[in-house]
Design a protein around this motif. Structure first.
Motif, PDB file in Angstrom:
ATOM      1  N   SER A   1      28.975  70.929  39.962  1.00  0.00           N
ATOM      2  CA  SER A   1      28.437  72.220  40.467  1.00  0.00           C
ATOM      3  C   SER A   1      27.223  72.386  39.669  1.00  0.00           C
ATOM      4  CB  SER A   1      29.511  73.416  40.148  1.00  0.00           C
ATOM      5  OG  SER A   1      29.918  73.210  38.694  1.00  0.00           O
TER       6      SER A   1
ATOM      7  N   GLU B   1      24.552  70.318  41.625  1.00  0.00           N
ATOM      8  CA  GLU B   1      24.381  70.783  43.045  1.00  0.00           C
ATOM      9  C   GLU B   1      23.335  72.078  43.015  1.00  0.00           C
ATOM     10  OE1 GLU B   1      27.387  71.197  46.555  1.00  0.00           O
ATOM     11  OE2 GLU B   1      28.099  72.202  44.995  1.00  0.00           O
ATOM     12  N   GLN B   2      23.547  72.714  41.932  1.00  0.00           N
ATOM     13  CA  GLN B   2      22.420  73.969  41.930  1.00  0.00           C
ATOM     14  C   GLN B   2      20.890  73.640  41.782  1.00  0.00           C
ATOM     15  OE1 GLN B   2      23.568  77.002  42.037  1.00  0.00           O
ATOM     16  NE2 GLN B   2      21.552  78.025  41.550  1.00  0.00           N
TER      17      GLN B   2
ATOM     18  N   TYR C   1      30.047  79.946  37.440  1.00  0.00           N
ATOM     19  CA  TYR C   1      30.632  79.276  38.522  1.00  0.00           C
ATOM     20  C   TYR C   1      30.372  77.632  38.257  1.00  0.00           C
ATOM     21  CZ  TYR C   1      25.610  79.947  40.015  1.00  0.00           C
ATOM     22  OH  TYR C   1      24.373  79.838  40.249  1.00  0.00           O
TER      23      TYR C   1
END
Length: 223
Positions: A188, A191-192, A182
């Motif tokens: 992304s 953000e993880q 993902y």
């Protein structure tokens, strides 16, 4: 006060598959020179001191060197061989970033990014730690459901573009994670790690050239 160095990692890992041609899309000419050269020029126009890192598949590095000679392209940049995925390519590019810095990651085939947007992204990242360029969708949006599909409010969605800018330590920490399916962009990945992503307004001209139709638009924009 000393300014923090700024880097731009320009990721150009494309093949010509969706373009229906042999030439990798970053090397296709628009207005007389390869798309990738236009992209590099935009960052140079923003800041001639920006440290440019161009990430290309290993087998394209010599082709790129030949193109630079052919077009007498003299803007200084480093070239780095890419990985097997975008994640791997950005990670390779990051290895060339030293010390405290601000890092923009940008698609090599987005040659119409304007200087004002690049500036806004770097400025926001220096304050918030990150800044991701995005625009509002123009079209209505439907979400696919097990029953079929349903309308969703367009004003709750954004279309993500590049550049995506980060403080170097934040981006490097994020890329120490194992790669996940993902992870579609740098936002992304970051953000993880728990960072809250900050959005900066982009432009509808900041297109990603991936299909033959895009090339027609690109020639029009370049004129």
């Amino acid at each position: 006060m000393a300014t923090v160095p700024e880097y731009a990692i320009i990721v150009a890992g494309g093949s010509g598959s969706r373009m229906q041609q042999e030439l990798p899309k970053q090397f296709i000419e628009v207005a007389g020179k390869p798309i990738l050269m236009h992209t590099i020029e935009r960052f140079y126009a923003y800041n001639p001191e920006v440290r440019l890192i161009v990430v290309l598949p290993q087998q394209q590095l010599s082709v790129w060197r030949d193109l630079c000679r052919k077009h007498d392209f003299k803007l200084f940049h480093m070239t780095v061989p890419g990985g097997s995925t975008r994640f791997g390519s950005v990670k390779n590019g990051l290895d060339a970033v030293q010390g405290e810095a601000l890092v923009a990651v940008h698609d090599g085939v987005r040659p119409f990014i304007d200087v004002a947007t690049i500036r806004a992204a770097f400025e926001a990242a220096s304050v918030h730690g990150n800044a991701v360029v995005a625009v509002s969708p123009k079209d209505s949006i439907r979400e696919l459901t097990p029953e079929g599909s349903q309308a969703v409010p367009r004003d709750r969605y954004k279309l993500v573009q590049t550049p995506q800018c980060f403080k170097a330590n934040i981006l490097k920490r994020a890329y120490e994670q194992p790669e996940e399916e993902y992870f579609t962009d740098d936002a992304s990945v970051v953000e993880q790690t728990g960072e809250k992503i900050v959005l900066v307004e982009g432009s509808y001209r900041n297109i990603k050239i991936t299909t033959p139709e895009d090339l027609i638009l690109a020639e029009a924009f370049a004129r």
